[in-house]
Design an enzyme around this catalytic site. Structure first.
Site, mmCIF file in Angstrom:
data_model
loop_
_atom_site.group_PDB
_atom_site.id
_atom_site.type_symbol
_atom_site.label_atom_id
_atom_site.label_comp_id
_atom_site.label_asym_id
_atom_site.label_seq_id
_atom_site.Cartn_x
_atom_site.Cartn_y
_atom_site.Cartn_z
ATOM 1 N N ASP A 31 47.871 33.638 31.729
ATOM 2 C CA ASP A 31 48.260 34.299 32.981
ATOM 3 C C ASP A 31 49.758 34.131 33.161
ATOM 4 O O ASP A 31 50.288 33.060 32.862
ATOM 5 C CB ASP A 31 47.507 33.648 34.167
ATOM 6 C CG ASP A 31 47.349 34.601 35.337
ATOM 7 O OD1 ASP A 31 48.380 35.062 35.861
ATOM 8 O OD2 ASP A 31 46.203 34.882 35.733
ATOM 9 N N ASN A 32 50.453 35.163 33.622
ATOM 10 C CA ASN A 32 51.885 34.996 33.901
ATOM 11 C C ASN A 32 52.141 34.821 35.393
ATOM 12 O O ASN A 32 53.291 34.803 35.825
ATOM 13 C CB ASN A 32 52.706 36.174 33.338
ATOM 14 C CG ASN A 32 52.404 37.475 34.054
ATOM 15 O OD1 ASN A 32 51.423 37.557 34.788
ATOM 16 N ND2 ASN A 32 53.230 38.483 33.845
ATOM 17 N N TYR A 144 47.592 52.528 38.511
ATOM 18 C CA TYR A 144 46.448 51.653 38.184
ATOM 19 C C TYR A 144 45.351 52.464 37.511
ATOM 20 O O TYR A 144 44.842 52.087 36.452
ATOM 21 C CB TYR A 144 45.930 51.021 39.470
ATOM 22 C CG TYR A 144 44.811 50.023 39.292
ATOM 23 C CD1 TYR A 144 44.995 48.870 38.534
ATOM 24 C CD2 TYR A 144 43.571 50.210 39.917
ATOM 25 C CE1 TYR A 144 43.969 47.943 38.399
ATOM 26 C CE2 TYR A 144 42.549 49.288 39.790
ATOM 27 C CZ TYR A 144 42.753 48.150 39.029
ATOM 28 O OH TYR A 144 41.740 47.221 38.895
#
Ligand code: UDP
Length: 308
Positions: A31-32, A144
């Protein structure tokens, strides 16, 4: 068994890490922290769990054998992806490409977390997986919707061209503990407004519908899908459909709140209806949601109460 969860410090990702550890997987959580939060994984004490802060739009390699890649990383709330349009497109395109490349190299099974947003503002209700959708590619939500549609396309292309084992889950509105209070989605917004006695902000006239699935049901379905042999997309969600206005009243009732309902402008391209047709999940996975709205909202209210 060794599994990677991209977006593992997010709402759904962190619950998936929990379930995988329960099922004896070794878990690498990537995860960033653009929308994820290490507080979602702080409780995990297992030596079978590793967290890596990495942006998967850049490639990543592993020496050890990886068996499963659960690719969940993406901003997922309308406010987040309107705020992060380029990151949303990049993680859906480059992030998915990199994870598929890793899946080939590792001969790992790959699961894409897709979304009901691939159906756009649907002209068919409920939505079966065979419906191709009604998406505005250049509208604000297009970043998205199209990222996830591209991600589905490249996943199927890698399956067909390289023979890798792939799964696609189309996730419908899901809620529960560890949603970010400020992520802008209807569940955290209404619950936090109700708990603080603030106005409940219904967008438009509140006639638009959604169907809300509790997180434990969703995560159980994702795990079943990964372990199945089914390649075509599968909808997961709760078919219990209601209007946003009804939902606002339900939240007020459950929290026993004195909040009033106010009406605000409807966001552009906000889908008018949404309800999953889950026949395929029932047939293929023997899955259906078990947690009703009253029970699920109760647990979610308790969570947000503890974070106030
Ligand atoms: N919504 C609302 N008030 C809010 C937040 C959302 O009326 O404070 C509405 C929104 O316009 C949409 C529905 O609730 O019709 C669900 O929105 P959400 O952002 O949770 O996700 P979506 O289902 O649109 O992806």
């Amino acid at each position: 068994m060794k599994s990677i969860v991209t977006g593992g410090a997010g709402f759904l990702g962190s619950h998936l890490c929990d379930l995988l550890l329960e099922n004896k997987h070794e878990v690498i959580c990537i995860d960033n922290l653009v929308t994820g939060d290490t507080r979602n994984i702080d409780h995990i004490k297992s030596d079978k769990f590793t967290y890596l802060n990495h942006d998967i739009t850049n490639p990543i390699y592993f020496g050890d054998k990886i068996d499963y890649i659960f690719h969940l990383a993406s901003p997922a709330s309308p406010i987040d992806y309107l705020d992060l349009p380029i990151q949303t497109l990049k993680v859906g395109a480059l992030g998915t490409y990199n994870m598929l490349g890793l899946a080939i190299k590792q001969e790992a099974r790959f699961l894409l977390a897709s979304t009901s947003e691939v159906y756009g503002d649907p002209l068919v209700n409920p939505q079966p997986e065979t419906y191709w959708g009604n998406v505005n590619p250049i509208g604000p939500r297009g970043v998205y919707d199209e990222a996830k549609r591209y991600a589905e396309a490249i996943t199927m292309a890698y399956h067909r061209a390289h023979g890798i084992d792939t799964r696609i889950v189309r996730i419908f509105n899901t809620y529960g503990p560890r949603m970010r209070a400020g992520d802008g989605r209807v569940v955290p917004n209404f619950i936090n407004q109700a708990l603080k006695g603030e106005d409940i902000t219904v967008y438009g006239d509140g006639d638009q519908t959604r169907s809300f699935c509790y997180v434990s049901d969703l995560i159980d379905g994702i795990y079943r899908l990964m372990m199945s042999d089914f390649v075509e997309p599968v909808n997961l969600g709760n078919p219990d459909e209601m209007s946003v206005l009804e939902f606002a009243k339900k939240v007020i009732e459950i929290t026993n709140s004195s909040s009033k309902i106010v009406f605000e402008e409807l966001p552009v391209d906000d889908p008018k209806v949404r309800r999953p047709d889950i026949s395929r999940a029932m047939d293929v996975l023997g899955w259906e949601p078990k947690v009703g709205l009253g029970e699920g909202l109760g647990k979610t209210v308790e969570y947000f109460n503890s974070t106030l």
